[in-house]
Design an enzyme around this catalytic site. Sequence first.
Site, PDB file in Angstrom:
ATOM      1  N   GLU A   1      -3.093   1.667  -7.225  1.00 12.49           N
ATOM      2  CA  GLU A   1      -4.199   2.574  -6.853  1.00 12.49           C
ATOM      3  C   GLU A   1      -2.831   3.688  -7.029  1.00 12.49           C
ATOM      4  O   GLU A   1      -1.741   4.118  -6.276  1.00 12.49           O
ATOM      5  CB  GLU A   1      -3.364   2.707  -5.128  1.00 12.49           C
ATOM      6  CG  GLU A   1      -4.957   1.442  -4.517  1.00 12.49           C
ATOM      7  CD  GLU A   1      -5.270   1.666  -3.275  1.00 12.49           C
ATOM      8  OE1 GLU A   1      -6.814   1.845  -3.172  1.00 12.49           O
ATOM      9  OE2 GLU A   1      -4.266   1.814  -2.535  1.00 12.49           O
TER      10      GLU A   1
ATOM     11  N   HIS B   1       0.657  -1.508   0.033  1.00 13.15           N
ATOM     12  CA  HIS B   1       0.051   0.141  -0.310  1.00 13.15           C
ATOM     13  C   HIS B   1       0.436   1.003  -0.119  1.00 13.15           C
ATOM     14  O   HIS B   1       1.742   0.869   0.414  1.00 13.15           O
ATOM     15  CB  HIS B   1      -0.903  -0.467   1.353  1.00 13.15           C
ATOM     16  CG  HIS B   1      -1.607   0.660   1.261  1.00 13.15           C
ATOM     17  ND1 HIS B   1      -1.638   2.943   1.287  1.00 13.15           N
ATOM     18  CD2 HIS B   1      -3.499   1.039   0.862  1.00 13.15           C
ATOM     19  CE1 HIS B   1      -2.951   3.042   1.528  1.00 13.15           C
ATOM     20  NE2 HIS B   1      -3.635   2.813   0.546  1.00 13.15           N
TER      21      HIS B   1
HETATM   22  P1  PGA Z   1      -9.700   6.797   0.368  1.00 12.65           P
HETATM   23  O1  PGA Z   1      -8.215   5.211   0.061  1.00 12.65           O
HETATM   24  O2  PGA Z   1     -10.383   5.624  -0.560  1.00 12.65           O
HETATM   25  O3  PGA Z   1     -10.136   7.044   1.602  1.00 12.65           O
HETATM   26  O4  PGA Z   1      -8.375   7.191  -0.837  1.00 12.65           O
HETATM   27  C1  PGA Z   1      -8.264   3.760  -0.421  1.00 12.65           C
HETATM   28  C2  PGA Z   1      -6.766   3.578  -0.419  1.00 12.65           C
HETATM   29  O5  PGA Z   1      -5.877   3.782   0.515  1.00 12.65           O
HETATM   30  O6  PGA Z   1      -6.579   2.214   0.092  1.00 12.65           O
END
Ligand code: PGA
Length: 259
Positions: free
Chosen positions: A171, A101
């Site tokens: 992401e 992450h």
């Molecule tokens: P968010 O976080 O939906 O609050 O942007 C997503 C993540 O960090 O996995």
Amino acid sequence: MKKKASKKRFVLVANWKMNPDTLEEAKAIAGVFERKAKKSARASIVICPPAPFISALVGNGSKTVRIGAQDVDSRPNGSFTGSISAREVRAVGAEYAIVGHSERRAAGDTDAVVVEKVLRALEAGLRVILCVGEDKRDHNAQYLIAVRAQLMAVLSKVEKSKLRWITVAYEPVWAIGKSFATALSPRDIHEMSIFIKKTIAEAAGKEAGLRAQVLYGGSVNLENAGPMLSEGEIDGLLVGRQSLDIDAFLGIIDHADSI
Ligand code: PGA
């Protein structure tokens, strides 16, 4: 009569990060998601709570909802105060681990560390949600090179036969925790999903590429989740803030069911 092809299930991951404060709250939210998940034909729910709550949520009637860790250590065990191993996470019944992450990468996880974490998680029998994503977008496709490098680091070290246990969560760092309007368009999500599957196919063969599951994460909310799932050609979503907002997350499950 020709049998109708069964529709794929969407994986909806609730990444709770360092929330909520109490076990009571965590159990209450998980209970609501569990009841909803039982009725959902299209959504597979994975909750990744803070580590101290994993064990209690596994025992909280989570028959349909799966439980995952938000991170695991890169080493199997040993004198590493404060760390949590993949084996420990598995031992209390979690089935998934998020690895790589961006908030862990920002705290020091290099690609080499991410690879070790992936290997420990797989050895322990966990499914991996591998997060990849560029820091910023540019017009020279550097963002594609950045995502490819993060993927290749893992693909070059994991046995091909194990790749089926890895789900990639794309992401983009610049879209995480931001205004919901910052989230990627379904069109851009589609582009990246193809790129990730192509990269996996190049590294591990066509089959692996076709089988690969790709999720999107970064400022997903109730409004943008519908178009992402219906037009983004993805296998699900990794949801941060809105996974603690019960109405929003239930609405996202409804979107998955309505497609
Ligand atoms: P968010 O976080 O939906 O609050 O942007 C997503 C993540 O960090 O996995």
